[in-house]
Design a protein around this motif. Structure first.
Motif, PDB file in Angstrom:
ATOM      1  N   GLU A   1       0.691  12.632 -10.366  1.00  0.00           N
ATOM      2  CA  GLU A   1      -0.638  12.141 -10.748  1.00  0.00           C
ATOM      3  C   GLU A   1      -0.552  11.007 -11.765  1.00  0.00           C
ATOM      4  O   GLU A   1      -1.313  10.028 -11.685  1.00  0.00           O
ATOM      5  N   LYS A   2       0.370  11.105 -12.711  1.00  0.00           N
ATOM      6  CA  LYS A   2       0.540  10.033 -13.695  1.00  0.00           C
ATOM      7  C   LYS A   2       0.989   8.742 -13.017  1.00  0.00           C
ATOM      8  O   LYS A   2       0.513   7.649 -13.335  1.00  0.00           O
ATOM      9  N   PHE A   3       1.911   8.871 -12.075  1.00  0.00           N
ATOM     10  CA  PHE A   3       2.388   7.704 -11.348  1.00  0.00           C
ATOM     11  C   PHE A   3       1.258   7.081 -10.532  1.00  0.00           C
ATOM     12  O   PHE A   3       1.073   5.864 -10.536  1.00  0.00           O
ATOM     13  N   ALA A   4       0.498   7.925  -9.820  1.00  0.00           N
ATOM     14  CA  ALA A   4      -0.581   7.434  -8.958  1.00  0.00           C
ATOM     15  C   ALA A   4      -1.644   6.673  -9.748  1.00  0.00           C
ATOM     16  O   ALA A   4      -2.212   5.693  -9.262  1.00  0.00           O
ATOM     17  N   LYS A   5      -1.910   7.125 -10.979  1.00  0.00           N
ATOM     18  CA  LYS A   5      -2.900   6.433 -11.817  1.00  0.00           C
ATOM     19  C   LYS A   5      -2.433   5.040 -12.213  1.00  0.00           C
ATOM     20  O   LYS A   5      -3.235   4.116 -12.357  1.00  0.00           O
ATOM     21  N   LYS A   6      -1.134   4.888 -12.401  1.00  0.00           N
ATOM     22  CA  LYS A   6      -0.588   3.594 -12.811  1.00  0.00           C
ATOM     23  C   LYS A   6      -0.388   2.637 -11.639  1.00  0.00           C
ATOM     24  O   LYS A   6      -0.437   1.419 -11.818  1.00  0.00           O
TER      25      LYS A   6
ATOM     26  N   PRO B   1       0.828  -1.214   0.000  1.00  0.00           N
ATOM     27  CA  PRO B   1       0.000   0.000   0.000  1.00  0.00           C
ATOM     28  C   PRO B   1       0.866   1.269   0.000  1.00  0.00           C
ATOM     29  O   PRO B   1       1.877   1.342   0.700  1.00  0.00           O
ATOM     30  N   LEU B   2       0.432   2.249  -0.799  1.00  0.00           N
ATOM     31  CA  LEU B   2       1.101   3.551  -0.865  1.00  0.00           C
ATOM     32  C   LEU B   2       0.087   4.646  -0.566  1.00  0.00           C
ATOM     33  O   LEU B   2      -1.043   4.593  -1.047  1.00  0.00           O
ATOM     34  N   ILE B   3       0.502   5.656   0.190  1.00  0.00           N
ATOM     35  CA  ILE B   3      -0.280   6.882   0.276  1.00  0.00           C
ATOM     36  C   ILE B   3       0.622   7.994  -0.233  1.00  0.00           C
ATOM     37  O   ILE B   3       1.772   8.129   0.201  1.00  0.00           O
ATOM     38  N   ILE B   4       0.128   8.739  -1.223  1.00  0.00           N
ATOM     39  CA  ILE B   4       0.921   9.774  -1.889  1.00  0.00           C
ATOM     40  C   ILE B   4       0.279  11.127  -1.620  1.00  0.00           C
ATOM     41  O   ILE B   4      -0.895  11.341  -1.944  1.00  0.00           O
ATOM     42  N   PHE B   5       1.051  12.047  -1.047  1.00  0.00           N
ATOM     43  CA  PHE B   5       0.565  13.387  -0.776  1.00  0.00           C
ATOM     44  C   PHE B   5       1.088  14.356  -1.834  1.00  0.00           C
ATOM     45  O   PHE B   5       2.287  14.399  -2.111  1.00  0.00           O
ATOM     46  N   GLU B   6       0.167  15.126  -2.392  1.00  0.00           N
ATOM     47  CA  GLU B   6       0.497  16.135  -3.403  1.00  0.00           C
ATOM     48  C   GLU B   6       0.173  17.509  -2.835  1.00  0.00           C
ATOM     49  O   GLU B   6      -0.931  17.738  -2.338  1.00  0.00           O
ATOM     50  N   ALA B   7       1.138  18.434  -2.875  1.00  0.00           N
ATOM     51  CA  ALA B   7       0.934  19.793  -2.369  1.00  0.00           C
ATOM     52  C   ALA B   7       0.388  20.683  -3.475  1.00  0.00           C
ATOM     53  O   ALA B   7       0.975  20.777  -4.554  1.00  0.00           O
ATOM     54  N   GLU B   8      -0.737  21.338  -3.214  1.00  0.00           N
ATOM     55  CA  GLU B   8      -1.410  22.147  -4.234  1.00  0.00           C
ATOM     56  C   GLU B   8      -0.495  23.227  -4.811  1.00  0.00           C
ATOM     57  O   GLU B   8      -0.490  23.476  -6.019  1.00  0.00           O
TER      58      GLU B   8
END
Length: 353
Positions: free
Chosen positions: A283-288, A265-272
């Protein structure tokens, strides 16, 4: 759900931050802290700090970011310890007290990110695994690129990973990516890979909070003052070789076959409001990535752990919810496996199988 006591140990907002760190947090961390060096696979000396909790739920390994060092993570380490985890922080080569490839200590230089990955693997195998059965990887920024490649190469080492604003896409600022890459390739080809890349420079003794990756001014100044006092913490700008290696590792880690090798499991945080890494790459990585959960943090710059109070509170709540879920699910699976094993043994005894 996040433990109730975790809500009570959140360090107060701006006015009392530095006083609380010096009076409460630093002495608490020193009571757990040990440090040392380990010789990596190629004899490079890697400096590290450990914070071992005898009753730890798991050991959390921090893969820090570009120009960072172990002490920058004091507040993060404090929250992990308070919530029942041990923490391990190696300083990547070319950072902090670890060996450097170039003489100029203000430069971040690497020939290939595989060096970072192998250093991390050597550290985990020789320092972390002898003590910790359960392991979590926490990564920030450049440490995220290192961490993802680690998970792709060694998919069975960690139980889960937290990626905080990971560098899964290069942000080259005012320079187009293609130009930054061509320029880095050119300077490396003519033997000048150790020069500062365009737009990079050495450490400045004048703080610049407004252009920093922090929203919390007090947290920025607390860390900046550490840099001022310690020459080992004044790494500040990347070389052309570092840029070239960055483009190479991102290309590699975003290949679908490599991403598919990650099973945990991964949780990825993206800063606006991130202007240090490319959010499109995240986002591209998270979709894959089939096991990834993407969390967008509104009103945050690159260093989410140094954002405003509301953002930080949500950030840590998400982290501890994620960790609780990971180990609850794992314990349930272990119980089911144990039950099935006992059932099979009973059937064999009764002669029903």
């Amino acid at each position: 759900m996040i433990e109730k006591r975790a809500e009570n140990i959140m360090i107060p907002e701006e006015a009392n931050y530095q006083r609380t760190m010096k009076r409460d947090v630093e002495p608490y961390l020193r009571s757990y802290e040990k440090d040392g060096y380990i010789e990596s696979y190629d004899k490079t000396a890697i400096y590290y700090r450990t914070y071992r909790n005898p009753q730890a739920k798991a050991g959390i390994v921090i893969s820090h970011g570009f120009c960072e060092f172990a002490e920058k993570y004091r507040e993060v380490i404090y929250y992990f310890l308070q919530n029942g985890y041990s923490v391990y922080v190696p300083e990547h080569r070319g950072h902090g007290y670890s060996d450097r490839i170039v003489v100029d200590g203000e430069k971040v230089h690497i020939e290939d990110y595989e060096q970072y990955v192998q250093d991390l693997h050597f550290f985990v195998k020789n320092v972390v695994e002898p003590t910790e059965k359960r392991k979590i990887l926490f990564c920030h920024s450049m440490g995220g690129a290192i961490g993802v490649r680690y998970l792709e190469e060694f998919p069975l080492t960690f139980d889960a990973a937290i990626l905080s604003a990971p560098m899964l896409g290069m942000n080259t600022g005012k320079y187009p990516k293609w130009l930054a890459k061509v320029t880095a390739d050119f300077f490396c080809a003519i033997g000048k890979g150790t020069k500062y890349a365009a737009g990079q420079s050495g450490f400045s003794d004048k703080p610049s909070f407004e252009t920093s990756s922090c929203v919390s001014r007090e947290r920025y100044m607390y860390i900046y003052n550490m840099r001022l006092r310690n020459i080992n913490y004044q790494t500040y700008g990347g070389t052309y070789a570092w840029v070239k290696a960055g483009f190479k590792v991102i290309r590699k880690l975003r290949k679908r076959k490599n991403i598919n090798s990650i099973k945990i499991p991964l949780i990825i945080f993206e800063a606006e409001k991130d202007d240090m890494v490319d959010n499109c790459g995240i986002e591209k990585f998270a979709k894959k990535a089939k096991t990834a959960q993407l969390v967008r943090m509104k009103d945050s710059k690159h260093e989410i752990f140094n954002a405003g109070e509301a953002v930080r509170d949500g950030y840590y709540r998400q982290i501890f919810l994620f960790l609780n879920h990971v180990y609850t699910a794992q314990e349930r699976m272990n119980e089911e496996n144990e039950y099935e094993t006992k059932t099979d043994k009973t059937r064999k005894i009764l002669g029903t199988v």
